[in-house]
Design an enzyme around this catalytic site. Structure first.
Site, PDB file in Angstrom:
ATOM      1  N   GLU A  34      55.877  35.223  42.889  1.00 19.92           N
ATOM      2  CA  GLU A  34      54.800  36.014  43.496  1.00 19.92           C
ATOM      3  C   GLU A  34      54.002  35.140  44.459  1.00 19.92           C
ATOM      4  O   GLU A  34      53.709  33.969  44.145  1.00 19.92           O
ATOM      5  CB  GLU A  34      53.908  36.550  42.374  1.00 19.92           C
ATOM      6  CG  GLU A  34      53.391  37.947  42.585  1.00 19.92           C
ATOM      7  CD  GLU A  34      54.454  39.039  42.623  1.00 19.92           C
ATOM      8  OE1 GLU A  34      54.966  39.350  43.713  1.00 19.92           O
ATOM      9  OE2 GLU A  34      54.760  39.591  41.559  1.00 19.92           O
ATOM     10  N   HIS A  35      53.667  35.700  45.602  1.00 20.30           N
ATOM     11  CA  HIS A  35      52.932  34.991  46.669  1.00 20.30           C
ATOM     12  C   HIS A  35      53.699  33.763  47.179  1.00 20.30           C
ATOM     13  O   HIS A  35      53.106  32.819  47.680  1.00 20.30           O
ATOM     14  CB  HIS A  35      51.516  34.607  46.209  1.00 20.30           C
ATOM     15  CG  HIS A  35      50.616  35.797  46.106  1.00 20.30           C
ATOM     16  ND1 HIS A  35      49.942  36.304  47.194  1.00 20.30           N
ATOM     17  CD2 HIS A  35      50.312  36.606  45.052  1.00 20.30           C
ATOM     18  CE1 HIS A  35      49.240  37.380  46.806  1.00 20.30           C
ATOM     19  NE2 HIS A  35      49.469  37.585  45.524  1.00 20.30           N
ATOM     20  N   ASP A  37      56.567  34.416  49.113  1.00 23.37           N
ATOM     21  CA  ASP A  37      57.362  34.834  50.289  1.00 23.37           C
ATOM     22  C   ASP A  37      56.785  34.328  51.607  1.00 23.37           C
ATOM     23  O   ASP A  37      57.510  33.761  52.439  1.00 23.37           O
ATOM     24  CB  ASP A  37      57.639  36.355  50.312  1.00 23.37           C
ATOM     25  CG  ASP A  37      56.424  37.256  50.317  1.00 23.37           C
ATOM     26  OD1 ASP A  37      55.296  36.741  50.186  1.00 23.37           O
ATOM     27  OD2 ASP A  37      56.607  38.488  50.476  1.00 23.37           O
ATOM     28  N   GLY A 121      49.217  52.268  44.929  1.00 21.11           N
ATOM     29  CA  GLY A 121      48.278  51.276  44.400  1.00 21.11           C
ATOM     30  C   GLY A 121      48.757  50.570  43.150  1.00 21.11           C
ATOM     31  O   GLY A 121      47.997  49.865  42.496  1.00 21.11           O
ATOM     32  N   ALA A 122      50.014  50.732  42.783  1.00 17.04           N
ATOM     33  CA  ALA A 122      50.511  50.112  41.550  1.00 17.04           C
ATOM     34  C   ALA A 122      51.190  48.776  41.826  1.00 17.04           C
ATOM     35  O   ALA A 122      51.746  48.154  40.931  1.00 17.04           O
ATOM     36  CB  ALA A 122      51.465  51.060  40.839  1.00 17.04           C
ATOM     37  N   GLY A 123      51.163  48.331  43.075  1.00 18.58           N
ATOM     38  CA  GLY A 123      51.825  47.059  43.409  1.00 18.58           C
ATOM     39  C   GLY A 123      53.337  47.225  43.481  1.00 18.58           C
ATOM     40  O   GLY A 123      54.083  46.278  43.253  1.00 18.58           O
ATOM     41  N   SER A 126      54.606  50.914  48.036  1.00 18.98           N
ATOM     42  CA  SER A 126      54.814  52.213  48.659  1.00 18.98           C
ATOM     43  C   SER A 126      54.788  52.064  50.181  1.00 18.98           C
ATOM     44  O   SER A 126      55.504  52.772  50.896  1.00 18.98           O
ATOM     45  CB  SER A 126      53.755  53.208  48.197  1.00 18.98           C
ATOM     46  OG  SER A 126      52.484  52.638  48.311  1.00 18.98           O
ATOM     47  N   SER A 127      53.998  51.128  50.700  1.00 18.52           N
ATOM     48  CA  SER A 127      53.935  51.018  52.162  1.00 18.52           C
ATOM     49  C   SER A 127      55.222  50.419  52.740  1.00 18.52           C
ATOM     50  O   SER A 127      55.692  50.881  53.777  1.00 18.52           O
ATOM     51  CB  SER A 127      52.690  50.255  52.629  1.00 18.52           C
ATOM     52  OG  SER A 127      52.541  49.077  51.936  1.00 18.52           O
ATOM     53  N   ASP A 171      58.864  42.705  50.192  1.00 20.51           N
ATOM     54  CA  ASP A 171      58.878  44.134  49.863  1.00 20.51           C
ATOM     55  C   ASP A 171      59.853  44.909  50.746  1.00 20.51           C
ATOM     56  O   ASP A 171      60.639  45.726  50.268  1.00 20.51           O
ATOM     57  CB  ASP A 171      57.473  44.719  50.016  1.00 20.51           C
ATOM     58  CG  ASP A 171      56.455  43.982  49.161  1.00 20.51           C
ATOM     59  OD1 ASP A 171      56.871  43.174  48.322  1.00 20.51           O
ATOM     60  OD2 ASP A 171      55.253  44.220  49.355  1.00 20.51           O
TER      61      ASP A 171
HETATM   62  C1  GLA Z   1      52.528  42.002  48.474  1.00 27.33           C
HETATM   63  C2  GLA Z   1      53.126  41.587  49.820  1.00 27.33           C
HETATM   64  C3  GLA Z   1      54.371  40.723  49.625  1.00 27.33           C
HETATM   65  C4  GLA Z   1      54.118  39.583  48.651  1.00 27.33           C
HETATM   66  C5  GLA Z   1      53.422  40.078  47.389  1.00 27.33           C
HETATM   67  C6  GLA Z   1      52.997  38.947  46.482  1.00 27.33           C
HETATM   68  O1  GLA Z   1      53.392  42.866  47.807  1.00 27.33           O
HETATM   69  O2  GLA Z   1      53.456  42.709  50.595  1.00 27.33           O
HETATM   70  O3  GLA Z   1      54.825  40.246  50.857  1.00 27.33           O
HETATM   71  O4  GLA Z   1      53.401  38.551  49.263  1.00 27.33           O
HETATM   72  O5  GLA Z   1      52.270  40.858  47.681  1.00 27.33           O
HETATM   73  O6  GLA Z   1      54.102  38.257  46.017  1.00 27.33           O
END
Ligand code: GLA
Length: 384
Positions: A34-35, A37, A121-123, A126-127, A171
């Protein structure tokens, strides 16, 4: 995925009887990484059976006419090359078109209706699903010839230039490249990827949505990215070839600790360790050792919460309850943070007990009913 019959009827109602084409692009989960990319590191996402689907037809004009089912059939039209639309949701289309033009593509006007079931909004991106869906559809109906990699970049740049989030590529890549029953192990610097089977025996992937989305999400996201870049800038003074945190070791960071602002130092340390955790989790997965994968997942949450500062009380609480259940191998917040959901790997026969317990305790503490989201790892963007 939304029933295409609904789209078909909606299309006929708003745009007449000519037959549209249908395209769909999914949201994603992320096992670990996570974070990382936007720091050129590794991620391990998978596309899921929740998607945005569109019915679309070229209209031989320069006008784009859109209907958003999930916004109560709200309508929005804009001209290609004209002003950015007022509706935020329409800006995703506008952005994708502009980014395609930037790369030499020339999509024309079209009529489209779209909707989906990616929880907002659930991570679960969707975008990115919307960008990948629009990209895949326009690429096909206007025969633009973009590769999936280009479509992923088009989606990412849409976020940067038209939505204001300086996101990485995870994503969009997951939405376009995902495959049923597999996770995508992606090197976000080279964009080399491996499709890895993901079918842990006797283990369920459980998603629990906090139902909160804190306002800070996009502004703090950009702040985190800037803090990582600050760390890189210090290292670069000594090693000019360093472009991304991915190229920095913990020892190197440590040796320049006094020159880096303490908060940025913590952020950078998280990212470097997160890459290591992903490697460890991939090694463990190859040996079917999901107890070890789970440990790495728990450690990721700890880092996201304490070092990276992107968790919140609601997410931390769900993970805390997980720790009291031996059947939960690992749990962590997923995605950008500040709300959204927790992903947990849970022994199949103990999953219901954990879910019941966490629901009860979460509701008692926050007075919010959390949402349990069932997902299946499914194929990425496609015509349907
Ligand atoms: C969001 C961003 C991704 C990634 C994550 C965290 O989903 O769109 O590019 O940075 O946060 O891992």
């Amino acid at each position: 995925m939304i029933n295409t019959q609904i789209l078909k009827e909606g299309f006929a109602k708003y745009f007449g009887s000519a037959e549209p084409l249908f395209f769909t692009a999914p949201g994603r989960i992320n096992i670990i990484g996570e974070h990382t990319d936007y720091n050129g590191g590794f991620v391990l996402p998978a596309s899921i059976d929740k998607a945005i689907t569109i019915a679309i037809r070229a209209n031989s004009s320069d006008t784009v006419n859109l209907v958003a089912i999930d916004k109560d059939y709200e309508k929005c039209s804009f001209n290609i090359g004209g002003e950015k639309p007022e509706r935020m949701w329409a800006c995703y289309f506008y952005g994708v078109i502009e980014e395609m033009k930037e790369l030499g593509g020339n999509p024309g006007g079209f009529d489209a209706i779209f909707g989906g079931d990616v929880p907002l909004g659930a991570g679960m991106s969707s975008s990115a699903a919307l960008e990948s869906c629009a990209g895949t559809a326009l690429n096909s109906i206007f025969k633009l010839g973009f590769s999936k990699e280009e479509l992923a970049k088009i989606g990412q740049m849409t976020e940067h230039h038209y939505i204001g989030v300086r996101c990485g590529i995870m994503d969009q890549f997951a939405s376009l490249f995902g495959q049923k029953g597999h996770v995508v192990r992606l090197d976000c610097r080279s964009l080399e990827y491996t499709i890895v089977p993901f079918n842990p025996k006797g283990i369920r992937v459980v998603l629990i949505d906090t139902m909160v989305k804190h306002k800070l999400a996009s502004s703090e996201y950009n702040v985190r990215r800037a803090q990582c870049e600050e760390g890189v800038a210090v290292i670069k003074k000594y090693r000019p070839e360093v472009e991304l945190l991915r190229d920095v070791t913990m020892e190197e960071l440590e040796s320049h600790k006094s020159e880096i602002n303490p908060v940025s130092y913590k952020r950078c340390a998280f990212v470097i360790n997160e890459n290591k955790r992903l490697m460890a989790a991939c090694d463990a997965m190859a040996k079917d050792d999901f107890v070890e994968v789970g440990k790495q997942i728990y450690a990721t949450h700890d880092g996201l919460s304490k070092q990276y500062g992107v968790s919140c009380d609601e997410l931390d609480f769900i993970v805390e309850v997980a720790h009291t259940h031996p059947g939960v191998l690992g749990a962590r917040m997923m995605g950008g943070g500040f709300g959204g959901c927790v992903i947990a790997l849970v022994k199949e026969n103990e999953a219901d007990t954990y879910i019941e317990d966490v629901k009860k305790k979460y509701t008692a503490k926050f007075n919010i009913d959390p949402r349990v989201i069932e997902v299946e790892i499914s194929d990425g963007a496609r015509q349907c």
